[in-house]
Design an enzyme around this catalytic site. Structure first.
Site, mmCIF file in Angstrom:
data_model
loop_
_atom_site.group_PDB
_atom_site.id
_atom_site.type_symbol
_atom_site.label_atom_id
_atom_site.label_comp_id
_atom_site.label_asym_id
_atom_site.label_seq_id
_atom_site.Cartn_x
_atom_site.Cartn_y
_atom_site.Cartn_z
ATOM 1 N N CYS A 27 40.520 18.680 -6.623
ATOM 2 C CA CYS A 27 41.473 18.749 -7.738
ATOM 3 C C CYS A 27 41.443 20.144 -8.347
ATOM 4 O O CYS A 27 40.445 20.860 -8.248
ATOM 5 C CB CYS A 27 41.172 17.700 -8.796
ATOM 6 S SG CYS A 27 39.581 16.934 -8.731
ATOM 7 N N ILE A 41 37.172 14.504 6.052
ATOM 8 C CA ILE A 41 37.919 15.415 5.204
ATOM 9 C C ILE A 41 38.801 14.653 4.224
ATOM 10 O O ILE A 41 39.188 13.512 4.491
ATOM 11 C CB ILE A 41 38.828 16.354 6.058
ATOM 12 C CG1 ILE A 41 39.811 15.565 6.910
ATOM 13 C CG2 ILE A 41 38.010 17.299 6.870
ATOM 14 C CD1 ILE A 41 40.828 16.412 7.675
ATOM 15 N N GLY A 84 39.098 10.573 8.238
ATOM 16 C CA GLY A 84 40.312 11.239 8.701
ATOM 17 C C GLY A 84 40.947 10.498 9.861
ATOM 18 O O GLY A 84 40.568 10.704 11.015
#
Lengths: 329, 312
Positions: free
Chosen positions: B135, B195, B247
């Site tokens: 973020c 990821i 992922g």
């Protein structure tokens, strides 16, 4: 519209009047009538008279971001507007020390003087990020022990005088990845029980000598022991013992012997003795939300406590499960 | 039956032992409670709840989700109930579960991350934290996770505030993911997960506008699996702490690829949207693979592709 007659209520009202309308009677009576349905005060569902009087004294605890007080079945908010938790009454019941967190990522130990209504910061951490948690008054009321990670990886015990002077670290316990939690003074002030965490090991309860900084373990529980609370007469330590998914409340002698179960179902944390040593308040999720509960202790001929009646002090009140609680006269 | 249990926080005082390496990924399994009637949650290795902030957040403007070839774009914008409601309403339910719940935390400043960690420390029902460093830092405008120093600062602040196991979730939108992984390990992370989504977008040729209300979004699903696998392989070779692979994992074979690359556990994300039972089916597939191959312990699989690559 005419209300149907309710002779039962009338009889009860007369009985209460006949008994003399003391505050305690009124509290019981008004609860029966559902008059004090503030959150957490009155049970949901059909009203029932308490089978026995409420335990004596006041319990301070945390709900959401503020401190609350429970007394005789009623609750009220004590602090608001900050992130306050982990309160502890001073031994004379006239002050409350607690941890006040700030969203910038630090916390301080603050003392609320109930005589004056004024707040005093004992620590002044600010930036850089430094924490102060779980204050515990020494039995003479002159010092406050608390936990801080200042200069260490995890929380360690520190002490400060009640006037804000004399800040020092008491000890460094555990290994490089270790830390401590929930300190509790012995009533004579010569020892502190606390939980010690270490790398890749479950927590155990240690007894710390605050004069020397030396500590030794008194539990060796396979799944861990924590949340110690020394009884007012000094004879017992209540604590939480992990058993698979359950957090159980047990008592033991201060040397770790004579362990006995008190509450063994569900998730219970933060046992706190009543000043007369006859009750343990605790936080439990047994009702589906975290609430305050109390167990009355029954002592056998040798003075060993067992669980008597168990009842909620709040219901669906969503108290803070790590906010801790403290009981005064 | 092979031993499937793994330890995700071997140097943490509380530890984070999973009975198997298959977890539900953050943002794809809600708070777990929504799926409790659909999925035997007790069989999962762990559940990672959706990203949690100090205050409740309504999320981004709609539309927030767009389908793409072999993937999905989303820009949910961290819609969540806030940490206080999570402690009040979700933790007592989790405390009764037989599966560890890891809370994914997201902040806009280093202090917010620290406050979240301090708030959740020791809450019954919370087994660990996953730190979402993808973020933006409102103080600098840059994502924490794109700069090793900023990622380390968040990790260190969280580390100081809690003894809970701390997993740092790495973003792939970075030049050198290994440098970030090394930095957060040195700052005290107990594990890394990777990821997070790859930044992408889609445009509607009729309206000539971006499909997502927020413009850009995170790409997930099978489309990103080869990228994720390569990054897990690289990071697992560079750090000592456990690596959690995420992922595009849709099948047991996908999960095994990540384990062979060096992941100690995997998280199943986008596949849960199509099939909430996907993590359970993947777990069953892993167990069947181990049995067929005569492997007694999942740890024999973890990193095996690396060992064989290193052999002459």
């Amino acid at each position: 519209m005419r209300l149907p007659p309710r002779p039962g209520l009338l009889l009860l009202a007369l009985a209460v009047l006949a008994a003399g309308c003391t505050a305690e009677n009124w509290a019981r009576f008004s609860q029966f009538l559902g008059l004090n349905r503030q959150p957490g005060a009155a049970p949901a569902g059909p009203p029932v008279l308490p089978a026995e009087p409420w335990p004596p004294g006041r319990v301070v605890f945390t709900k959401g971001t503020g401190l609350w007080v429970w007394e005789k079945g009623k609750v009220w908010r004590l602090t608001d507007g900050y992130l306050d938790f982990q309160p502890a009454w001073s031994p004379d019941g006239r002050k409350i020390a607690f941890s006040r967190r700030y969203e910038e990522g630090f916390s301080d130990i603050v003392v609320l003087n109930l005589d004056t209504g004024r707040f005093q910061e004992l620590t002044r951490n600010g930036r850089p990020l430094t924490w102060a948690f779980r204050p515990a008054w020494s039995p003479d009321g002159r010092r406050v022990l608390f936990l801080s990670e200042r200069g260490s990886a995890f929380l360690q015990p520190w002490v400060i005088n009640a006037d804000g002077t004399g800040l020092r670290r008491l000890a460094v316990l555990g290994d490089a990845w270790g830390g401590v939690d929930r300190p509790s003074w012995s009533p004579d002030g010569t020892a502190v029980a606390l939980a010690v965490y270490q790398q890749s090991r479950v927590p155990q309860i240690y007894i710390l000598d605050p004069a020397t900084g030396q500590a030794k373990p008194v539990t060796s529980e396979a799944e861990g022991a924590y949340d110690p609370a020394w009884s007012p007469d000094g004879n017992w330590i209540a604590f939480v013992k992990r058993a698979q998914r359950r957090h159980e409340i047990w008592v033991m002698r201060p040397d770790g012997s004579e362990m006995q179960p008190i509450i063994t179902d569900g998730v219970s944390r933060s046992p706190a003795w009543s000043p007369d040593g006859r009750y343990l308040a605790f936080i439990s999720a047994r009702g589906g939300t975290f609430d305050l509960w109390v167990v009355r202790l029954e002592f056998d001929a040798e003075g060993h406590p067992r669980a008597g009646s168990i009842r909620p002090l709040t219901q669906n009140f969503e108290v803070d499960p790590v906010g801790d609680l403290s009981w005064t006269h | 039956m092979a031993n499937l249990s793994v330890e995700l926080a071997p140097r943490n005082p509380r530890g984070l032992r999973l009975k198997n390496p298959v977890m539900a990924a953050s943002g794809t399994f809600g708070y777990g409670t929504e799926y409790a009637d659909l999925v035997p949650i007790g069989r999962l290795g762990a559940v990672v709840c959706k990203g949690t902030t100090l205050k409740p957040r309504p999320g981004n403007p709609t539309p927030r989700i767009a389908e793409t070839p072999a993937g999905m774009l989303n820009s949910i914008g961290l819609q969540n109930i806030g940490v206080e409601a999570l402690i009040r309403e979700k933790a007592p339910i989790w405390a009764a579960w037989d599966v560890p719940v890891i809370v994914n935390i997201a902040g806009e400043t280093v202090g917010e991350f620290a406050e979240l960690a301090a708030r959740l420390d020791g809450v019954p029902g919370v087994a660990g934290l996953e730190v979402n460093i993808s973020c933006p830092n409102v103080e600098t405008g840059l994502e924490f996770g794109t700069d090793p120093a900023a990622a380390a600062a968040v990790t260190a602040a969280v580390r100081k505030a809690t003894s809970l196991p701390v997993i740092v979730k790495l973003t792939p939108n970075v030049g050198d993911i290994v440098a970030v992984a090394r930095a957060v390990e040195a700052a005290g992370a107990d594990a890394v997960s990777l990821i997070n989504t790859l930044l992408g977008m889609a445009i509607d040729i009729r309206t000539r506008r971006p499909v997502l209300g927020a413009g850009f979004g995170g790409l997930s699903g099978p489309a990103i699996k080869p990228v994720a696998l390569r990054m897990v392989y690289e990071v697992a070779g560079a750090v000592e702490i456990p690596v959690i692979g995420i992922g595009g994992i849709t099948t047991a074979a996908d999960a095994l690829e990540f384990l062979l690359a060096g992941a100690t556990a995997v998280q199943v994300g986008t596949a849960c949207f199509a099939n909430p039972r996907a993590p359970i089916e993947i777990l069953d597939g892993i167990a069947a693979y181990l049995m067929a191959a005569g492997i007694a312990d999942i740890r024999e699989v973890i990193g095996a592709a690396r060992r064989e690559a290193a052999a002459p």
